[in-house]
Design an enzyme around this catalytic site. Sequence first.
Site, short mmCIF file in Angstrom:
data_model
loop_
_atom_site.label_atom_id
_atom_site.label_comp_id
_atom_site.label_asym_id
_atom_site.label_seq_id
_atom_site.Cartn_x
_atom_site.Cartn_y
_atom_site.Cartn_z
N GLY A 178 0.83 -1.21 0.00
CA GLY A 178 0.00 0.00 0.00
C GLY A 178 0.86 1.24 0.00
O GLY A 178 2.04 1.20 -0.34
N ASN A 179 0.26 2.37 0.32
CA ASN A 179 1.03 3.62 0.42
C ASN A 179 0.37 4.51 1.47
O ASN A 179 -0.70 4.18 2.00
CB ASN A 179 1.14 4.31 -0.94
CG ASN A 179 -0.21 4.70 -1.50
OD1 ASN A 179 -0.89 5.58 -0.98
ND2 ASN A 179 -0.64 4.00 -2.56
#
Length: 227
Positions: free
Chosen positions: A33-34
């Site tokens: 993810g980020n």
Amino acid sequence: QQYFNPSLPLKGKKALVSAGPTYEAIDPVRFIGNYSSGKMGYAIAEALEKRGAQVTLVSGPTTLPSPTNVEKHTVISAQEMLDACERYFDESDIVVMSAAVADYTPVQVASEKIKKKEDTFRIELKRTTDILASLGKRKTNIQTLVGFALETNNEVENATDKLKRKNLDFIVLNSLKDEGAGFAGDTNKVTVINRNGEHQSFSLKPKNEVAEDIVNTIIRHQETINA
Ligand code: CTP
Ligand code: CA
């Protein structure tokens, strides 16, 4: 046909906004993810709604409350976000892609939790579809298409290049170098670049005010289209 209301210039218009990160599954309990919070996209959805637009928000995983009077669709992966955005694109007058979409996704998703073994471990990744670029290919000249650019070097040049490559009307460049700007916080500092290469720099301000600046740019563009 609606009567023109100066405080609701987008009445009768449909808008599509993407927001937040995407999560790309590695196994049943892990993902790539980020740090995107989704705040900028949610603020844009709210600002468009306040000016009268009928807004569809396609959101990756966030902890934010749903904006009122906005139709929200929650997605997880880049592929799901692509499918949702493609579904609403053609009917939309205004499209703002502010999501931080994963550029790569695992080639294989393990069906069971991966056990630790060796000292090093590799995950093979493949490119995701660029949602904004694929919408840019379908764009008509009555739609306003806005993208974001996150750059750390040659910012204006790289952002202008993205605007052209993806066939956008505007690109919003996030100034990561400034204190208080970027992913997680409540403030942002942006430069809006148009197809003529003109840019407008805004000061550091709360994300909801940044959203209003962006929406005002969109309103002016829609007015030139409809003039
Ligand atoms: N974007 C998208 N789909 C992707 C990747 C990006 O729709 N798979 C959109 C983002 O929502 C943003 C714009 O493209 O509006 C630019 O994203 P950014 O990450 O800055 O640029 P990329 O084109 O992915 O290039 P790079 O990350 O290599 O700089
Ligand atoms: Ca990217």
